[in-house]
Design a protein around this motif. Structure first.
Motif, PDB file in Angstrom:
ATOM      1  N   THR A  53     -21.324  38.787  45.902  1.00 28.37           N
ATOM      2  CA  THR A  53     -22.482  37.675  45.792  1.00 28.37           C
ATOM      3  C   THR A  53     -23.679  38.104  45.293  1.00 28.37           C
ATOM      4  OG1 THR A  53     -22.776  38.125  48.030  1.00 28.37           O
ATOM      5  CG2 THR A  53     -21.085  36.423  47.591  1.00 28.37           C
ATOM      6  N   GLY A  54     -24.038  39.215  45.165  1.00 31.46           N
ATOM      7  CA  GLY A  54     -25.392  39.611  44.435  1.00 31.46           C
ATOM      8  C   GLY A  54     -25.376  39.778  42.969  1.00 31.46           C
ATOM      9  N   GLU A  55     -26.203  40.379  42.431  1.00 32.19           N
ATOM     10  CA  GLU A  55     -26.652  40.460  41.088  1.00 32.19           C
ATOM     11  C   GLU A  55     -25.487  41.116  40.191  1.00 32.19           C
ATOM     12  OE1 GLU A  55     -30.113  41.765  38.164  1.00 32.19           O
ATOM     13  OE2 GLU A  55     -30.738  41.123  40.030  1.00 32.19           O
ATOM     14  N   ASN A  56     -25.462  40.631  39.102  1.00 29.86           N
ATOM     15  CA  ASN A  56     -24.159  41.185  38.356  1.00 29.86           C
ATOM     16  C   ASN A  56     -24.930  42.277  37.523  1.00 29.86           C
ATOM     17  OD1 ASN A  56     -22.375  39.236  38.916  1.00 29.86           O
ATOM     18  ND2 ASN A  56     -22.690  37.960  36.882  1.00 29.86           N
ATOM     19  N   GLN A  57     -24.200  43.420  37.482  1.00 33.98           N
ATOM     20  CA  GLN A  57     -24.445  44.799  36.930  1.00 33.98           C
ATOM     21  C   GLN A  57     -24.146  44.524  35.531  1.00 33.98           C
ATOM     22  OE1 GLN A  57     -23.346  48.217  38.493  1.00 33.98           O
ATOM     23  NE2 GLN A  57     -24.151  48.100  40.385  1.00 33.98           N
ATOM     24  N   PRO A  58     -24.973  44.792  34.342  1.00 36.60           N
ATOM     25  CA  PRO A  58     -24.571  44.675  33.125  1.00 36.60           C
ATOM     26  C   PRO A  58     -23.568  45.755  32.738  1.00 36.60           C
ATOM     27  CG  PRO A  58     -26.510  45.594  33.005  1.00 36.60           C
ATOM     28  CD  PRO A  58     -26.318  45.404  34.454  1.00 36.60           C
ATOM     29  N   VAL A  59     -22.574  45.415  31.545  1.00 36.75           N
ATOM     30  CA  VAL A  59     -22.025  46.290  30.865  1.00 36.75           C
ATOM     31  C   VAL A  59     -22.273  46.421  29.390  1.00 36.75           C
ATOM     32  CG1 VAL A  59     -20.006  44.816  30.835  1.00 36.75           C
ATOM     33  CG2 VAL A  59     -19.309  47.291  30.819  1.00 36.75           C
ATOM     34  N   SER A  60     -22.235  47.512  28.797  1.00 39.15           N
ATOM     35  CA  SER A  60     -22.280  47.634  27.081  1.00 39.15           C
ATOM     36  C   SER A  60     -21.114  47.291  26.753  1.00 39.15           C
ATOM     37  CB  SER A  60     -22.772  48.837  26.867  1.00 39.15           C
ATOM     38  OG  SER A  60     -21.894  50.057  26.835  1.00 39.15           O
ATOM     39  N   GLY A  61     -21.155  46.642  25.445  1.00 38.21           N
ATOM     40  CA  GLY A  61     -19.961  46.442  24.424  1.00 38.21           C
ATOM     41  C   GLY A  61     -19.209  47.727  24.384  1.00 38.21           C
ATOM     42  N   SER A  62     -19.961  48.943  24.273  1.00 35.80           N
ATOM     43  CA  SER A  62     -19.316  49.938  23.751  1.00 35.80           C
ATOM     44  C   SER A  62     -18.400  50.743  25.015  1.00 35.80           C
ATOM     45  CB  SER A  62     -20.004  51.072  23.518  1.00 35.80           C
ATOM     46  OG  SER A  62     -21.031  51.475  24.467  1.00 35.80           O
ATOM     47  N   ALA A  63     -19.044  50.400  26.499  1.00 35.75           N
ATOM     48  CA  ALA A  63     -18.321  50.835  27.648  1.00 35.75           C
ATOM     49  C   ALA A  63     -17.240  49.912  27.792  1.00 35.75           C
ATOM     50  CB  ALA A  63     -19.401  50.583  28.977  1.00 35.75           C
ATOM     51  N   LEU A  64     -17.307  48.499  27.448  1.00 37.02           N
ATOM     52  CA  LEU A  64     -16.223  47.741  27.651  1.00 37.02           C
ATOM     53  C   LEU A  64     -15.083  47.894  26.765  1.00 37.02           C
ATOM     54  CD1 LEU A  64     -14.933  45.125  28.916  1.00 37.02           C
ATOM     55  CD2 LEU A  64     -16.100  43.933  27.047  1.00 37.02           C
ATOM     56  N   GLY A  65     -15.439  48.474  25.412  1.00 31.53           N
ATOM     57  CA  GLY A  65     -14.500  48.726  24.618  1.00 31.53           C
ATOM     58  C   GLY A  65     -13.728  50.050  24.922  1.00 31.53           C
ATOM     59  N   GLN A  66     -14.352  50.963  25.594  1.00 32.86           N
ATOM     60  CA  GLN A  66     -13.842  52.267  25.946  1.00 32.86           C
ATOM     61  C   GLN A  66     -13.019  52.020  26.996  1.00 32.86           C
ATOM     62  OE1 GLN A  66     -17.305  54.488  26.972  1.00 32.86           O
ATOM     63  NE2 GLN A  66     -17.498  55.555  24.883  1.00 32.86           N
ATOM     64  N   ALA A  67     -13.096  51.036  27.947  1.00 36.25           N
ATOM     65  CA  ALA A  67     -12.262  50.882  29.170  1.00 36.25           C
ATOM     66  C   ALA A  67     -11.080  50.161  28.544  1.00 36.25           C
ATOM     67  CB  ALA A  67     -13.017  50.166  30.101  1.00 36.25           C
ATOM     68  N   GLY A  74      -6.906  48.268  23.048  1.00 35.77           N
ATOM     69  CA  GLY A  74      -7.772  48.328  21.806  1.00 35.77           C
ATOM     70  C   GLY A  74      -7.192  47.765  20.599  1.00 35.77           C
ATOM     71  N   ASN A  75      -5.918  47.570  20.567  1.00 31.89           N
ATOM     72  CA  ASN A  75      -5.656  46.512  19.559  1.00 31.89           C
ATOM     73  C   ASN A  75      -5.776  44.965  19.663  1.00 31.89           C
ATOM     74  OD1 ASN A  75      -4.103  48.958  18.276  1.00 31.89           O
ATOM     75  ND2 ASN A  75      -2.172  48.656  18.825  1.00 31.89           N
ATOM     76  N   LEU A  76      -5.728  44.746  20.940  1.00 32.99           N
ATOM     77  CA  LEU A  76      -6.070  43.288  21.190  1.00 32.99           C
ATOM     78  C   LEU A  76      -7.492  42.923  20.802  1.00 32.99           C
ATOM     79  CD1 LEU A  76      -5.320  40.691  22.744  1.00 32.99           C
ATOM     80  CD2 LEU A  76      -6.282  41.674  24.696  1.00 32.99           C
ATOM     81  N   VAL A  77      -8.363  43.905  20.809  1.00 29.92           N
ATOM     82  CA  VAL A  77      -9.807  43.545  20.555  1.00 29.92           C
ATOM     83  C   VAL A  77      -9.845  43.762  19.027  1.00 29.92           C
ATOM     84  CG1 VAL A  77     -12.109  44.473  20.385  1.00 29.92           C
ATOM     85  CG2 VAL A  77     -10.738  44.842  22.526  1.00 29.92           C
ATOM     86  N   GLN A  78      -9.193  44.683  18.286  1.00 30.78           N
ATOM     87  CA  GLN A  78      -9.405  44.649  16.813  1.00 30.78           C
ATOM     88  C   GLN A  78      -8.585  43.277  16.307  1.00 30.78           C
ATOM     89  OE1 GLN A  78     -10.325  47.140  14.805  1.00 30.78           O
ATOM     90  NE2 GLN A  78     -11.015  48.278  16.509  1.00 30.78           N
ATOM     91  N   GLU A  79      -7.387  42.829  16.987  1.00 26.65           N
ATOM     92  CA  GLU A  79      -6.649  41.643  16.352  1.00 26.65           C
ATOM     93  C   GLU A  79      -7.567  40.587  16.476  1.00 26.65           C
ATOM     94  OE1 GLU A  79      -2.891  41.634  18.259  1.00 26.65           O
ATOM     95  OE2 GLU A  79      -2.305  43.518  17.472  1.00 26.65           O
ATOM     96  N   ALA A  80      -8.339  40.616  17.676  1.00 20.63           N
ATOM     97  CA  ALA A  80      -9.033  39.273  18.129  1.00 20.63           C
ATOM     98  C   ALA A  80     -10.256  39.221  17.182  1.00 20.63           C
ATOM     99  CB  ALA A  80      -9.360  39.393  19.620  1.00 20.63           C
ATOM    100  N   ASP A  87     -17.018  41.461  13.579  1.00 23.99           N
ATOM    101  CA  ASP A  87     -16.358  43.011  13.703  1.00 23.99           C
ATOM    102  C   ASP A  87     -16.223  43.443  15.056  1.00 23.99           C
ATOM    103  OD1 ASP A  87     -18.719  44.652  14.730  1.00 23.99           O
ATOM    104  OD2 ASP A  87     -19.601  43.227  13.301  1.00 23.99           O
ATOM    105  N   PRO A  88     -15.449  44.089  15.546  1.00 25.59           N
ATOM    106  CA  PRO A  88     -15.060  44.514  16.989  1.00 25.59           C
ATOM    107  C   PRO A  88     -16.089  44.856  17.696  1.00 25.59           C
ATOM    108  CG  PRO A  88     -13.535  45.657  15.646  1.00 25.59           C
ATOM    109  CD  PRO A  88     -14.507  44.975  14.555  1.00 25.59           C
ATOM    110  N   ASP A  89     -17.259  45.543  17.423  1.00 25.29           N
ATOM    111  CA  ASP A  89     -18.561  45.871  18.128  1.00 25.29           C
ATOM    112  C   ASP A  89     -19.285  44.656  18.352  1.00 25.29           C
ATOM    113  OD1 ASP A  89     -17.926  48.541  18.081  1.00 25.29           O
ATOM    114  OD2 ASP A  89     -19.281  48.864  16.325  1.00 25.29           O
ATOM    115  N   THR A  90     -19.252  43.434  17.606  1.00 24.09           N
ATOM    116  CA  THR A  90     -19.856  42.499  17.899  1.00 24.09           C
ATOM    117  C   THR A  90     -18.993  41.548  18.812  1.00 24.09           C
ATOM    118  OG1 THR A  90     -20.738  42.321  15.611  1.00 24.09           O
ATOM    119  CG2 THR A  90     -20.644  40.210  16.757  1.00 24.09           C
ATOM    120  N   LEU A  91     -17.997  41.543  18.671  1.00 24.39           N
ATOM    121  CA  LEU A  91     -17.036  40.801  19.647  1.00 24.39           C
ATOM    122  C   LEU A  91     -17.196  41.421  20.998  1.00 24.39           C
ATOM    123  CD1 LEU A  91     -14.850  38.916  20.584  1.00 24.39           C
ATOM    124  CD2 LEU A  91     -13.175  40.712  19.710  1.00 24.39           C
ATOM    125  N   LEU A  92     -17.149  42.885  20.992  1.00 23.12           N
ATOM    126  CA  LEU A  92     -17.244  43.576  22.501  1.00 23.12           C
ATOM    127  C   LEU A  92     -18.641  43.087  22.907  1.00 23.12           C
ATOM    128  CD1 LEU A  92     -15.461  46.766  21.713  1.00 23.12           C
ATOM    129  CD2 LEU A  92     -14.824  45.077  23.425  1.00 23.12           C
TER     130      LEU A  92
END
Length: 137
Positions: A53-67, A74-80, A87-92
Motif C-alpha cells: 500500500t506504500g509508494e511504488n518503487q520504479p524499475v528500469s526498462g533494462s532491469a525489466l528486460g533482464q528479468a 525475452g522472445n515475447l518482448v521481441q515479438e511484441a 524497438d524492444p527497449d522502447t517497449l520495455l
C-alpha cells in the motif's frame, strides 16, 4: 474521456501496450504468475512495493528486460515490439512505467489474485488510461 478516446488518443499505442501486458499476463499465469516471475528474477523488492500500500518503487526498462530474459520471456518482448512497431527497449521502457501502476491497481488490498486469474478484476478502462498517460510522457 472514455475508453475509446484513451485508446485512440495515442494512435492506438495505448491499446497495443495493453495488448502486450495482457499477453504477458496470459503467458505467465496471470498477475500472481507475473509477480512470481519478477520476484524470482531480481525484482522482488520493487514488485513487493507495487503490491503493498506504500509508494511504488520504479524499475528500469533494462532491469525489466533482464528479468524477463532470465525467465525465458525475452522472445515475447521481441515479438511484441515487432508487432506494435517499437524497438524492444522502447517497449520495455513503457512497460516499466505501466507494470508498477497496473500491478498496484490489480492488487488494491495488498493481495495478488488467485493463480490463473489473468485479469484479477482487470478494469480495462482505467488501465488503458494508465497506458495513455505513460505514452504521453
Amino acid at each position: 474521456m472514455g475508453l475509446l478516446d484513451n485508446l485512440l488518443g495515442n494512435g492506438g499505442q495505448a491499446a497495443s501496450l495493453m495488448g502486450v501486458a495482457s499477453d504477458l499476463l496470459d503467458k505467465v499465469g496471470g498477475v500472481q504468475g507475473l509477480v512470481q516471475v519478477l520476484q524470482q528474477h531480481g525484482l522482488g523488492e520493487q514488485v513487493q512495493s507495487w503490491i503493498g500500500t506504500g509508494e511504488n518503487q520504479p524499475v528500469s526498462g533494462s532491469a525489466l528486460g533482464q528479468a524477463l530474459d532470465k525467465a525465458g520471456l525475452g522472445n515475447l518482448v521481441q515479438e511484441a515490439a515487432s508487432k506494435v512497431g517499437m524497438d524492444p527497449d522502447t517497449l520495455l521502457g513503457h512497460l516499466s512505467d505501466l507494470l508498477p501502476a497496473a500491478i498496484n491497481h490489480l492488487t488494491p488490498n495488498g493481495q495478488t489474485p488467485e493463480a490463473g486469474a489473468s485479469s484479477g478484476g482487470l478494469d480495462l478502462g482505467s488501465l488503458a488510461g494508465l497506458a495513455s498517460k505513460f505514452l504521453s510522457k
